[in-house]
Design an enzyme around this catalytic site. Structure first.
Site, PDB file in Angstrom:
ATOM      1  N   GLU A   1      -5.763 132.704 -93.413  1.00  0.00           N
ATOM      2  CA  GLU A   1      -6.301 133.373 -94.599  1.00  0.00           C
ATOM      3  C   GLU A   1      -7.760 133.749 -94.354  1.00  0.00           C
ATOM      4  O   GLU A   1      -8.489 133.041 -93.663  1.00  0.00           O
ATOM      5  CB  GLU A   1      -6.157 132.496 -95.850  1.00  0.00           C
ATOM      6  CG  GLU A   1      -6.669 131.067 -95.700  1.00  0.00           C
ATOM      7  CD  GLU A   1      -7.977 130.808 -96.428  1.00  0.00           C
ATOM      8  OE1 GLU A   1      -8.784 131.748 -96.503  1.00  0.00           O
ATOM      9  OE2 GLU A   1      -8.184 129.677 -96.873  1.00  0.00           O
TER      10      GLU A   1
ATOM     11  N   ARG B   1      -7.557 121.299 -97.659  1.00  0.00           N
ATOM     12  CA  ARG B   1      -6.239 121.874 -97.378  1.00  0.00           C
ATOM     13  C   ARG B   1      -6.194 123.379 -97.659  1.00  0.00           C
ATOM     14  O   ARG B   1      -5.251 123.903 -98.238  1.00  0.00           O
ATOM     15  CB  ARG B   1      -5.142 121.129 -98.133  1.00  0.00           C
ATOM     16  CG  ARG B   1      -5.122 119.641 -97.834  1.00  0.00           C
ATOM     17  CD  ARG B   1      -3.996 118.922 -98.533  1.00  0.00           C
ATOM     18  NE  ARG B   1      -2.742 119.081 -97.834  1.00  0.00           N
ATOM     19  CZ  ARG B   1      -2.368 118.353 -96.770  1.00  0.00           C
ATOM     20  NH1 ARG B   1      -3.166 117.435 -96.260  1.00  0.00           N
ATOM     21  NH2 ARG B   1      -1.200 118.558 -96.212  1.00  0.00           N
TER      22      ARG B   1
ATOM     23  N   CYS C   1      -9.082 133.364 -87.410  1.00  0.00           N
ATOM     24  CA  CYS C   1      -8.962 132.876 -86.034  1.00  0.00           C
ATOM     25  C   CYS C   1     -10.101 131.974 -85.592  1.00  0.00           C
ATOM     26  O   CYS C   1      -9.872 130.964 -84.917  1.00  0.00           O
ATOM     27  CB  CYS C   1      -8.801 134.041 -85.059  1.00  0.00           C
ATOM     28  SG  CYS C   1     -10.272 135.080 -84.863  1.00  0.00           S
TER      29      CYS C   1
ATOM     30  N   HIS D   1     -11.078 138.537 -81.723  1.00  0.00           N
ATOM     31  CA  HIS D   1     -10.086 137.475 -81.896  1.00  0.00           C
ATOM     32  C   HIS D   1     -10.356 136.348 -80.911  1.00  0.00           C
ATOM     33  O   HIS D   1     -10.769 136.593 -79.771  1.00  0.00           O
ATOM     34  CB  HIS D   1      -8.666 138.018 -81.690  1.00  0.00           C
ATOM     35  CG  HIS D   1      -7.610 136.959 -81.804  1.00  0.00           C
ATOM     36  ND1 HIS D   1      -7.430 136.221 -82.946  1.00  0.00           N
ATOM     37  CD2 HIS D   1      -6.707 136.477 -80.902  1.00  0.00           C
ATOM     38  CE1 HIS D   1      -6.447 135.357 -82.756  1.00  0.00           C
ATOM     39  NE2 HIS D   1      -6.005 135.489 -81.530  1.00  0.00           N
TER      40      HIS D   1
ATOM     41  N   ASP E   1      -2.372 129.940 -79.159  1.00  0.00           N
ATOM     42  CA  ASP E   1      -3.079 130.650 -80.220  1.00  0.00           C
ATOM     43  C   ASP E   1      -2.528 130.223 -81.576  1.00  0.00           C
ATOM     44  O   ASP E   1      -1.327 130.341 -81.827  1.00  0.00           O
ATOM     45  CB  ASP E   1      -2.889 132.156 -80.014  1.00  0.00           C
ATOM     46  CG  ASP E   1      -3.745 133.002 -80.948  1.00  0.00           C
ATOM     47  OD1 ASP E   1      -4.423 132.436 -81.820  1.00  0.00           O
ATOM     48  OD2 ASP E   1      -3.718 134.236 -80.799  1.00  0.00           O
TER      49      ASP E   1
END
Length: 275
Positions: free
Chosen positions: A43, A68, A73, A110, A125
């Protein structure tokens, strides 16, 4: 580089639902990656709400383990890298150029991991919001099948990079590319800031959520929801904050009513789906 305390590792394993740390083997790596992807959703809520994600160990532990939440990335794979080290793996970071749905390679936006095992290197990943492999891949030529599809690693000789590709209905689609260059903490911090604030980055202007609900992968782009599960592909559009809250509940993403309301208000400015 983020390192786990023993308490951090215990919190991480609890979030993943693993009774103990897996061994530093190929099977152990696959177990760790699969459990992470199944438990901690992707997210970009912070960039979408105008905040640069904090990559400090304290912030990542609080956000992804104690509160939580999920993350994108730089958060996901920073946490995963700490877990790799705590479990005894030898790994190095890779900054990758996103190529998915692009006519040419994008910026190095990324973060992934190259994990060195006795029988060779694996690409691992836990932070790609798109259709990346749910299992580590050998850094070798040839098609590799995992639970969520067929992948391969090819070479872009012009950039001297490996290219991760996924087989789709129209053939092989590039996802991202990377080389073996050393990546510093400062480079990760800079890339994180650019990804969260740059006008050409997808993250400040669009909400991206992805994760697993059992055997079904859920993917949200703004209000457009895709569900890919055993019964096939289903697409819908979220119509209310309650729909967004229900999605968060399915993913185990603890956003809370106030944050959900802020996200929904921001979604009014965003397109329903990508172009």
């Amino acid at each position: 580089m983020f390192t786990f305390t023993p308490n951090d590792l215990a919190l991480y394993l609890d979030r993943l639902g693993l009774p103990e740390a897996p061994p530093a083997t190929a099977d152990g790596l696959a177990t760790l990656q699969h459990a992470h992807l199944g438990a901690i959703p992707f997210e970009n809520i912070d960039p979408f709400l105008g905040r640069v994600p904090d990559l400090s160990p304290e912030a990542l532990t609080k956000k992804l383990l104690q509160d939580r939440r999920g993350g994108y990335c730089y958060e996901q794979n920073s946490l995963f890298g700490a877990a790799l080290a705590a479990c005894g793996f030898t790994a190095r970071r890779a900054l990758c150029r996103v190529r998915q749905r692009r006519p040419f390679p994008g910026a190095r936006s990324h973060l992934a991991w190259l994990v060195m095992l006795d029988d060779g290197t694996r690409l691992a990943d836990t932070g790609f919001g798109g259709p990346a492999p749910r299992a580590p891949l050998r850094l070798a030529a040839g098609e590799q099948r995992v639970a969520n599809g067929s992948y391969r690693l090819t070479r872009d000789e012009s950039l001297d990079e490996h290219v991760l590709e996924r087989r789709g209905p129209d053939g092989w689609e590039p996802l991202y590319s990377f080389d073996g260059a050393h990546v510093t903490d400062e480079e990760v911090a800079a890339a994180n800031h650019v990804a969260a604030t740059w006008e050409n980055s997808v993250f400040p202007g669009n909400l991206l959520i992805a994760g697993m609900d059992g055997a079904t992968r859920l993917g949200l782009f703004n209000r457009a929801l895709t569900e890919d599960g055993p019964d096939g592909l289903r697409k819908s559009v979220l119509a209310s904050p309650d729909d967004l809250s229900a999605l968060f509940a399915r993913l185990g993403l603890n956003a809370g009513p106030d944050m959900t309301a802020r996200i929904w208000a921001r979604l009014a400015e965003a397109p329903v789906a990508g172009g």
